[in-house]
Scaffold this active site. Structure first.
Site, short mmCIF file in Angstrom:
data_model
loop_
_atom_site.label_atom_id
_atom_site.label_comp_id
_atom_site.label_asym_id
_atom_site.label_seq_id
_atom_site.Cartn_x
_atom_site.Cartn_y
_atom_site.Cartn_z
N LYS A 6 0.82 -1.20 0.00
CA LYS A 6 0.00 0.00 0.00
C LYS A 6 0.86 1.26 0.00
O LYS A 6 0.41 2.34 -0.31
CB LYS A 6 -0.89 0.01 1.26
N GLY A 7 2.11 1.06 0.44
CA GLY A 7 2.98 2.21 0.73
C GLY A 7 3.23 3.16 -0.42
O GLY A 7 3.57 4.32 -0.20
N GLU A 63 7.72 1.70 -6.26
CA GLU A 63 7.77 1.21 -4.88
C GLU A 63 8.17 2.37 -3.95
O GLU A 63 8.94 3.25 -4.35
CB GLU A 63 8.78 0.05 -4.83
N ASP A 64 7.62 2.36 -2.74
CA ASP A 64 7.95 3.43 -1.79
C ASP A 64 9.41 3.39 -1.37
O ASP A 64 10.08 4.41 -1.32
CB ASP A 64 7.02 3.36 -0.56
N ASP A 83 14.38 -1.71 0.49
CA ASP A 83 14.99 -2.01 1.78
C ASP A 83 15.92 -3.22 1.57
O ASP A 83 17.03 -3.05 1.08
CB ASP A 83 13.85 -2.28 2.77
N LYS A 93 17.28 2.60 0.71
CA LYS A 93 17.99 2.40 1.97
C LYS A 93 19.06 1.33 1.71
O LYS A 93 18.87 0.15 2.03
CB LYS A 93 16.96 1.86 2.98
N PHE A 132 13.94 3.80 10.35
CA PHE A 132 12.58 3.40 9.98
C PHE A 132 11.78 4.68 9.78
O PHE A 132 11.67 5.50 10.68
CB PHE A 132 11.94 2.50 11.04
N ASP A 184 4.04 3.30 6.42
CA ASP A 184 3.33 3.12 7.69
C ASP A 184 4.17 2.44 8.76
O ASP A 184 5.16 1.77 8.48
CB ASP A 184 2.10 2.24 7.46
N ARG A 218 0.43 6.79 7.51
CA ARG A 218 0.50 6.88 6.05
C ARG A 218 0.09 8.27 5.56
O ARG A 218 0.54 8.75 4.53
CB ARG A 218 -0.44 5.87 5.38
P1 XMP Z 1 12.08 -5.13 0.92
O1 XMP Z 1 11.61 -6.35 0.27
O2 XMP Z 1 12.92 -4.23 0.06
O3 XMP Z 1 10.74 -4.46 1.34
O4 XMP Z 1 12.75 -5.39 2.26
C1 XMP Z 1 10.40 -3.21 1.14
C2 XMP Z 1 9.11 -3.04 1.92
O5 XMP Z 1 9.37 -3.00 3.33
C3 XMP Z 1 8.70 -1.93 3.93
N1 XMP Z 1 9.68 -1.01 4.56
C4 XMP Z 1 9.38 0.07 5.25
N2 XMP Z 1 8.19 0.61 5.54
N3 XMP Z 1 9.27 2.34 6.68
C5 XMP Z 1 8.16 1.74 6.26
O6 XMP Z 1 7.09 2.26 6.53
C6 XMP Z 1 10.52 1.87 6.42
O7 XMP Z 1 11.52 2.47 6.84
C7 XMP Z 1 10.56 0.66 5.67
N4 XMP Z 1 11.58 -0.10 5.23
C8 XMP Z 1 10.99 -1.12 4.55
C9 XMP Z 1 7.94 -1.24 2.83
O8 XMP Z 1 6.60 -1.68 2.89
C10 XMP Z 1 8.55 -1.71 1.55
O9 XMP Z 1 7.59 -1.84 0.53
MG MG Z 2 5.64 -1.37 0.48
#
Ligand code: XMP
Ligand code: MG
Length: 184
Positions: free
Chosen positions: A47-48, A102-103, A106, A134, A155, A162, A168
């Site tokens: 959803k992000g 993608e937001d 990570d 990141k 984070f 979220d 959000r």
């Molecule tokens: P990956 O697969 O790259 O996943 O580990 C990325 C998803 O993990 C969530 N994510 C976060 N959500 N703040 C958030 O609100 C963060 O700092 C964060 N780091 C990772 C996010 O949903 C993303 O799609």
């Molecule tokens: Mg996400």
């Protein structure tokens, strides 16, 4: 920004709404140049990414359409994190030029999984566009064609991101206070 306007759960603002929007406009201009003359399908990772994808869609100047996918992560055999599709596209990706929006990148697992999945299903091209990168948290390499901002290993929440489905709606991206996790 007026200090009193900051949500009390937020340690500090990392990116203001105006910084985010100006960067989204720059990315939209770059994408519009790169895909000129083609039909682009924006695949939004729920959803992000909804705010980011909506703003990007608004500022693009090429033919585009939008679709959505939703993934979830789980711990599989040997404690390896696995990604699965929990909601699929509304139409077949075969032959489409896809921009995966993608937001945040990570670990990179979600984007890697989705890129492979879309390619296997015959997408003509798949490029990745993330608002936040990141790199410190990366577990698998992922090729990012468009990147809004590179951030440290905090984070963050807001502008779609979220913590337990909250925050959000914040217009900015901020670092969540440690006390929010610790008081659980
Ligand atoms: P990956 O697969 O790259 O996943 O580990 C990325 C998803 O993990 C969530 N994510 C976060 N959500 N703040 C958030 O609100 C963060 O700092 C964060 N780091 C990772 C996010 O949903 C993303 O799609
Ligand atoms: Mg996400």
């Amino acid at each position: 920004m007026d200090k009193s306007a900051i949500d009390p759960h937020i340690e500090r603002i990392l990116l203001s709404n105006s910084e985010i929007i100006s960067r989204v406009k720059e990315i939209a201009a770059q994408v519009s140049g790169d895909y000129r003359g083609k039909q682009l399908t924006i695949v939004t990772v729920l959803k992000g990414s909804v705010f980011f994808a909506a703003d990007l869609l608004r500022f693009l100047t090429i033919d585009r359409d939008i679709d959505f996918v939703c993934t979830s992560s789980y711990i599989g055999a040997n404690s390896v994190s696995k990604v699965q599709l929990v909601a699929d596209l509304s139409s077949n990706p075969k032959g489409k030029n896809i921009l995966l929006v993608e937001d945040i990148a990570d670990t990179g697992l979600t984007l890697n999984y989705l890129r492979d999945n879309l390619k296997e299903r015959g997408a003509a091209s798949v490029a990745v566009c993330v608002l936040l990168d990141k790199p410190a948290a990366r577990k698998v390499a992922v090729e990012i064609a468009y990147r809004g901002f590179t951030i440290e290993d905090f984070f963050v929440v807001g502008y779609g991101l979220d913590y337990e489905e909250k925050f959000r709606e914040l217009p900015y991206i901020g670092v969540l206070k440690q006390s929010v996790y610790n008081n659980k």
